[in-house]
Every structure is written in structure tokens, then in C-alpha cells.
Design an enzyme around this catalytic site. Structure first.
Site, PDB file in Angstrom:
ATOM      1  NE  ARG A 184      -6.825   0.203  -7.598  1.00 13.84           N
ATOM      2  CZ  ARG A 184      -6.700   1.522  -7.472  1.00 13.84           C
ATOM      3  NH1 ARG A 184      -6.635   2.294  -8.547  1.00 13.84           N
ATOM      4  NH2 ARG A 184      -6.654   2.078  -6.286  1.00 13.84           N
ATOM      5  CG  ASN A 195      -2.314   3.419 -10.972  1.00  9.78           C
ATOM      6  OD1 ASN A 195      -2.241   4.591 -11.347  1.00  9.78           O
ATOM      7  ND2 ASN A 195      -2.827   3.087  -9.795  1.00  9.78           N
ATOM      8  CD  GLU A 196      -1.239   4.507  -6.120  1.00  5.67           C
ATOM      9  OE1 GLU A 196      -2.018   3.663  -5.649  1.00  5.67           O
ATOM     10  OE2 GLU A 196      -1.218   5.678  -5.745  1.00  5.67           O
ATOM     11  CD  GLU A 200      -3.229   8.589  -8.624  1.00  2.00           C
ATOM     12  OE1 GLU A 200      -3.733   8.379  -7.509  1.00  2.00           O
ATOM     13  OE2 GLU A 200      -3.131   7.715  -9.504  1.00  2.00           O
ATOM     14  CD1 TRP A 208      -8.244   6.156  -1.160  1.00  2.00           C
ATOM     15  CD2 TRP A 208      -6.993   5.784   0.659  1.00  2.00           C
ATOM     16  NE1 TRP A 208      -7.192   7.044  -1.187  1.00  2.00           N
ATOM     17  CE2 TRP A 208      -6.399   6.832  -0.087  1.00  2.00           C
ATOM     18  CE3 TRP A 208      -6.377   5.375   1.843  1.00  2.00           C
ATOM     19  CZ2 TRP A 208      -5.230   7.476   0.319  1.00  2.00           C
ATOM     20  CZ3 TRP A 208      -5.217   6.017   2.250  1.00  2.00           C
ATOM     21  CH2 TRP A 208      -4.660   7.052   1.487  1.00  2.00           C
ATOM     22  CD  GLU A 222     -10.803   5.172  -6.730  1.00  2.00           C
ATOM     23  OE1 GLU A 222     -10.710   6.028  -7.639  1.00  2.00           O
ATOM     24  OE2 GLU A 222      -9.847   4.480  -6.337  1.00  2.00           O
ATOM     25  CD  GLN A 223     -21.009   5.106  -6.093  1.00  2.00           C
ATOM     26  OE1 GLN A 223     -21.933   5.727  -5.577  1.00  2.00           O
ATOM     27  NE2 GLN A 223     -21.050   3.810  -6.351  1.00  2.00           N
ATOM     28  CG  MET A 224     -18.348   7.341  -0.851  1.00  2.00           C
ATOM     29  SD  MET A 224     -19.858   8.313  -1.014  1.00  2.00           S
ATOM     30  CE  MET A 224     -19.809   9.238   0.510  1.00  2.00           C
TER      31      MET A 224
HETATM   32  C1  GAL Z   1      -4.532   5.851  -5.845  1.00  2.00           C
HETATM   33  C2  GAL Z   1      -4.752   5.221  -7.208  1.00  2.00           C
HETATM   34  C3  GAL Z   1      -5.877   5.883  -7.960  1.00  2.00           C
HETATM   35  C4  GAL Z   1      -7.061   6.085  -7.050  1.00  2.00           C
HETATM   36  C5  GAL Z   1      -6.634   6.901  -5.870  1.00  2.00           C
HETATM   37  C6  GAL Z   1      -7.762   7.241  -4.920  1.00  2.00           C
HETATM   38  O1  GAL Z   1      -3.916   4.975  -4.979  1.00  2.00           O
HETATM   39  O2  GAL Z   1      -3.585   5.285  -7.984  1.00  2.00           O
HETATM   40  O3  GAL Z   1      -6.240   5.077  -9.067  1.00  2.00           O
HETATM   41  O4  GAL Z   1      -7.564   4.851  -6.665  1.00  2.00           O
HETATM   42  O5  GAL Z   1      -5.673   6.188  -5.155  1.00  2.00           O
HETATM   43  O6  GAL Z   1      -7.286   7.991  -3.833  1.00  2.00           O
END
Ligand code: GAL
Length: 634
Positions: free
Chosen positions: A105, A143-144, A315, A323, A363-365
Site C-alpha cells: 500500500r 490512511n495514515e 485504531e 509489525w 496482517e494474519q498475525m
Molecule cells: C496501522 C494501519 C492499519 C493496520 C494497522 C496494524 O498502521 O493504519 O491499516 O495496518 O496499522 O497495526
């Protein structure tokens, strides 16, 4: 105002028959908001010009019918693959000139004008279709911004836009040459068309050139965002937000914030502790499952300022993320504590990320409120508890702050451009000032760098500001309380030159910085009153009153009236000691807190947050690990 909870949801990830049950469970959990749409461009416009709104109409209908309010995201962070075929030059290039390719992305360049036109098209189509929809109640742009290091692009599109920006700012190459000091190393330009972006130079580029590029890149984010807000406002009365990040200073959030109604941010306390924060190994170990005790609060206060009072968590981490270098499981109670801490700082809403853990793709984890098999994950019950508590709780109105702290994005760029010592991080300096205040139990307002009135604050901290704005200088001159500036205050002009008269050049303060010194972290400079300067110190000359000195006789803290200047970077206990003394002089009541315990006062309550993994005995209470405790004032 009623404070509310929400969740991030991706209807396009799940079979449609599941939506009704998901929506019913969200409502039963006590959620109010559901954010959707922000990555779904390939499903909204699968083929260029052919829109498929059917599924989104139905998803919004299902969620709305369950009583939920939708935050609708514009999908411009994830342009679909056909976009790249159509605009092969839309990709951002990294500082080595390598394209940032398709397959995740944020691969677009903010400066690519045809991509902006595509964004305007999809945002217009969404705004026309959903701008009056009764189930939609707020927007999120993109987004971000800046996530994955995407503010700076070195593409041909960015080069062209930079040249236009320079021509507007400087009017002539000669004026630019003068402003940047291009006579140095024969860097003079005859034409704006000859000016490249400041990457790929043999050694460092002219810092004035780098700073101009940083300002330009920030302006590009602002105008990219404004393109969307202008369209949304034309078609829709709903408030517009963007979800900012933690410890990201790549663009001026106050400037984007001026075009938005709500500043939201994405809070991942364990991810931040693991991969972003400067901290000792011991500190990381101690808070590994709780997060840093000040990091979230700092951003709550920062984004309250960016949103001019209106802010959300868009969020909220619900469990392990995917991550960071290491992804610990939050202690039981933290998903509740983090939400309450946000509310205590004035958040209107806290939305957990995400509803159900995805069993596919990147983002499975990453945990959600539900496991991939739809069984509740631990944060589910904690969210339910917060929802029950919110219903029973009187409103959390903001109380006046004890102290103000100025935050300036341009200073972050300045000290990245010319750190003069590897450890000089503006964010870190300001955050450590914040910590010193907060460890004393104080309520803090963070203010923008063009603040023109400080009269509401007895104590103002403004560390490390490279160039003081005219309004702030005037406000400081008129301030009746105590202010603490330095180090490095006013040490660059807006064009990144050293000003003469020499800094800090502050009203009534007879002092100049005659010399500066940066030091490796294991070479502290002791102060005569105890504690140390680390990383940085300055040699001051002049007749201002010396309040503290180093053991080798350099002034460390000077003052004229209430205006104080700090000639170095104090270690944590020293920062706290100095701030404590300033508070005492202003009769600001402090409440020095044990490590890991933090406090925030609302208009009616004292809140305590125990970030420790052990209970704390405080204020006549045993506060359990990861516990929140509040009591009415008085
Ligand atoms: C944010 C993002 C989300 C998702 C999340 C995972 O940075 O806006 O889409 O990736 O992290 O922690």
C-alpha cells in the site's frame, strides 16, 4: 458529550451473509462506530470508470440497521493495480531513486498530479453517493499519511512540483541563492529548472535545500488532503478526520489539521515500545506488555491540539500486533486501560483495530477483538467492560492544564537536517520534557508553534525550537508566568542560516550561545546541583542570572524574570528536578508519582493508570497491575 467506542471493519474481507451477525455482535458489545472502506478501492472501482457500489451500499445498510454509525474512509492509500498500468509514473521513488512498487500500500507519490485527479474522482463519487447517507456519520481521508516512510518522494513528479514551489517562494534564482547561501561550494543556480531534489549528492546537500524540500513535502501532504476535504465538504455535512500515527513528524500535522474537523490517531502501545521509542533495555522489559506510560498520553495531548479540541483514537491495539520487532501480548486489562486513558485525555471515541483477525494476507498475525474463527479474543470482554463503564460514568470533561508544552514539526526537520550529534532528536527532547511534567502528576496542554497567547498557563516549556515564530515570541514576551526554553532555541533562521545577533536572542535575556558541544551518550556533563547534561550543551555568555551551572563552570540554566533558558539536554531526574523547582516558584501543586503510575485530571475526576505489572499502593488505594482507578475530585 457522550464518549463512545468503535471498531475497524472490512466487510469486503468476509462473506456477505456474515455481516448481519457481525453487526449485531458489535452493537451488543456496546460499540457505536464502525470504520470501513479505507482500503477497498479495487472493490469500489474494479475496472477504471466502472463502479460497484452495491456491496458497499448493503454493508452500510446492514451496519446502520444494527444501530451503528459508519466512519467512511476514502481509499486513496491503496490505488488498485489498473491505476499503475494507466499511470506508470505515479510511484514514489525512494532517496536512492528506486520505485516503491505495487503489492502492499501507499505506493503513490503525493506530487503526481494525474494521481491526484484520480483521487478527486473516487472521492467525488463516494461523496455524492454517501454524503447524505443517514448511516454514515463521519469521514476519514486516506490512511495514515507518512506511514511506511512515504512523505518524501524523489520522483520526476516531485521534482517538477518542488521547482514550482521554489519559484513561488523565492521568485528568482538569485533570491534563492542568497537565501540558501549557494555561494558556498559554487552551488549557485541560474534557473529553477536546474534545481534537483536534495538526494544523490556526493556528500550532504545544503541544509537550506534539505529544509526547503521538507517544507515542500509537508505542503504536498496538506494540499493532497485538502483536495479531499474540499470535495467532501461540498457534498456532505459529516465531520472529517484523518488517522495520524505515533512519533511521526514528517509533515506538519497542525497544517493538515486546519482542514479537518477531528484529529484521530492510531495507538499501538506495545508496537511503539518495541520499535519506536528511545528507551533502555530495562525500561522495555519492564513495560513490554503494557507500553510506555507516557507515550500514549503525549499523543493524546498532541492530537487534542491538532484537532483543536476534537480528537479520537481511530485504531486501538487490541492484542499482539504483527509489525514490530517483537510482538508481545498485552497484560490483561491493558485494552481497557488504554481506552480509559484516552477518554481521560478527552478522546471523543476509541475504535479498536480490528473486528476480526484476518486469516489471509499481510496482517494474519495481528489480533482483533475476535479470533479468525470468530470466537472472542481477550480484548473483546475488556471492550465490553469499557462500554458498560462509559454508560455509567459522568462525562469526562477536560480540566484546565497545569502546564503547556510547545510542539513544532519544523524543528523536527531542522534537527534531522543538521543534528550536529547523532543523538539530537527533537521528538525525543520534547517527549522527555513531557515525561518530566507528567511524572509530577501534571495535566499538560500541547500547543502549536504559532501560539499567540500563553496567558492561561503559569508554566510553559518550549524545548529545542529552531526558529521561534513571531506570535510565540510576542506571547513569551507578554507571559507573566515561568517559561523554559532551550537548548538550541532560535538558533536557525527560517532559511536555515545562523542568525546574527547570535541565539537565543530572547526578550530581556542577556545571553548568547558562544559555542555548542555534542557528546556521545556515555559522556555525561555533571551539574553542580546534581544530575547531568547528556548529548548536548551550550556555552553561554552574557549577564543573565545564572541559576545552575555545570561542574566545569558553564552556565546550565539562566533566567531573566520568569524566562528561563536551559543550556543543555538534562537527563530524566534532572529534567524533573528543574521542572519541579519551576512549579514550586509558580505555586503549581505537584504529585510526584511512582514509576509506571500516571495521573490525569478531568474537570470532575482524578484518574490513575497503573502501567506496572505489579500492584501499586497510592492515593489510599491498591491499584492492580494494568489497573485504572478514578475518584471524584474534592
Ligand atoms: C496501522 C494501519 C492499519 C493496520 C494497522 C496494524 O498502521 O493504519 O491499516 O495496518 O496499522 O497495526
Amino acid at each position: 458529550m457522550k464518549r463512545t467506542l468503535g471498531v475497524c471493519y472490512y466487510p469486503e474481507h468476509w462473506p456477505e451473509p456474515q455481516w448481519v451477525d457481525d453487526a449485531a455482535r458489535m452493537a451488543a458489545l456496546g460499540l457505536t462506530w464502525v470504520r470501513i472502506g479505507e482500503f477497498a478501492w479495487s472493490r469500489m472501482e474494479p475496472v477504471e470508470g466502472t463502479y460497484d457500489w452495491g456491496w458497499l451500499d448493503r454493508a452500510i445498510g446492514v451496519l446502520g440497521s444494527a444501530g451503528l454509525k459508519v466512519v467512511l474512509g476514502t481509499p486513496t492509500a491503496t490505488p488498485p493495480r489498473w491505476m499503475l498500468t494507466k499511470h506508470p509514473d505515479m510511484l514514489a521513488l525512494d532517496r536512492n531513486g528506486k520505485p516503491r512498487g505495487f503489492g502492499s500500500r501507499r505506493h503513490y507519490c503525493f506530487s503526481h498530479r494525474p494521481y491526484r485527479a484520480e483521487c478527486a474522482k473516487i472521492v467525488t463519487a463516494m461523496a455524492e453517493r454517501y454524503g447524505q447517507n443517514p448511516h454514515v456519520a463521519a469521514w476519514q481521508t486516506d490512511n495514515e499519511y507518512a506511514c511506511h516512510d512515504t512523505t518524501l518522494s524523489y520522483s520526476p513528479a516531485a521534482t517538477a512540483a518542488f521547482r514550482d514551489w521554489l519559484a513561488q517562494r523565492y521568485q528568482s534564482p538569485q533570491a534563492l541563492n542568497r537565501a540558501w547561501g549557494n555561494v558556498f561550494w559554487s552551488m549557485d543556480y541560474d534557473s529553477f529548472d536546474d534545481i534537483a531534489l536534495p538526494n544523490l549528492t556526493v556528500t550532504e546537500a545544503n541544509p537550506a535545500h534539505v529544509m526547503a524540500h521538507r517544507r515542500f513535502a509537508s505542503d504536498e501532504v496538506v494540499s493532497f488532503n485538502r483536495l479531499q476535504t474540499d470535495i467532501l465538504r461540498k457534498h456532505s455535512p459529516y465531520p472529517i478526520s484523518h488517522n495520524y500515527m505515533g512519533q511521526i513528524t514528517d509533515f506538519d500535522h497542525f497544517a493538515t489539521g486546519a482542514d479537518l474537523d477531528i484529529a484521530a490517531w492510531d495507538a499501538y502501545p506495545l508496537g511503539f515500545l518495541s520499535d519506536r521509542l528511545h528507551a533502555t533495555p530495562e525500561h522495555r522489559r519492564r513495560f513490554v506488555r503494557q507500553g510506555d506510560p507516557d507515550f500514549q498520553a503525549f499523543h493524546h495531548d498532541l492530537y487534542r491540539a491538532v484537532g483543536r479540541g476534537r480528537w479520537w483514537i481511530m485504531e486501538q491495539q487490541p492484542g499482539p500486533v504483527n509489525w514490530a520487532p517483537w510482538n508481545a501480548d498485552p497484560l490483561p486489562g491493558m485494552a481497557r486501560l488504554w481506552a480509559w486513558e484516552a477518554f481521560a485525555h478527552g478522546a471523543e471515541a476509541v475504535c479498536y483495530f480490528r473486528w476480526r483477525q484476518a486469516p489471509f494476507a499481510q496482517e494474519q498475525m495481528h489480533a482483533g477483538l475476535l479470533r479468525p474463527d470468530s470466537a472472542p479474543a481477550p480484548a473483546f470482554d475488556e471492550a465490553a467492560q469499557v462500554a458498560r463503564e462509559l454508560a455509567a460514568m459522568p462525562d469526562v470533561a477536560n480540566a484546565p492544564a497545569d502546564a503547556a508544552l510547545i510542539f513544532d514539526y519544523a524543528s523536527a526537520w531542522a534537527w534531522e537536517t543538521q543534528p550536529q550529534g547523532r543523538d539530537f532528536s527533537y521528538f525525543r527532547l520534547v517527549f522527555e520534557a513531557y515525561r518530566a511534567l507528567r511524572a509530577l502528576g501534571l495535566n499538560i496542554d500541547i500547543l502549536p508553534p504559532d501560539t499567540a497567547d500563553l496567558s492561561a498557563y503559569k508554566l510553559v516549556l518550549a524545548p529545542g525550537i529552531a526558529t521561534l515564530s513571531a506570535p510565540l515570541l510576542a506571547a513569551l514576551a507578554a507571559h507573566k508566568g515561568t517559561a523554559l526554553l532551550g537548548p538550541r532555541t532560535n538558533s536557525k533562521t527560517a532559511e536555515f542560516a545562523t542568525p546574527v545577533p547570535l541565539p537565543p536572542n530572547l526578550p530581556g535575556l542577556n545571553a548568547v550561545v558562544a559555542r555548542v558541544e555534542s557528546l556521545p551518550p556515555d559522556v555525561p556533563v555533571p551539574l553542580a546541583n546534581g544530575g547531568n547534561f547528556l548529548h548536548w550543551r551550550e556555552k553561554l555568555e552574557g549577564s543573565a542570572t545564572v541559576v545552575e551551572a555545570t561542574t566545569d563552570g558553564w552556565p546550565a540554566l539562566i533566567r531573566a524574570g520568569g524566562l528561563h533558558y536551559l543550556a543543555g539536554w538534562p537527563d530524566a531526574p534532572t529534567f524533573q528536578r528543574i521542572v519541579n523547582t519551576l512549579c514550586a516558584a509558580q505555586d503549581i501543586a505537584t504529585d510526584p508519582l511512582p514509576e509506571g503510575l500516571r495521573r490525569r485530571d478531568s474537570a470532575t475526576h482524578h484518574f490513575y493508570f497503573n502501567y506496572n505489572s505489579v500492584e501499586v499502593d497510592w492515593d489510599g488505594q491498591i491499584i492492580p497491575p494494568a489497573g485504572v482507578y478514578w475518584r471524584a475530585k474534592g
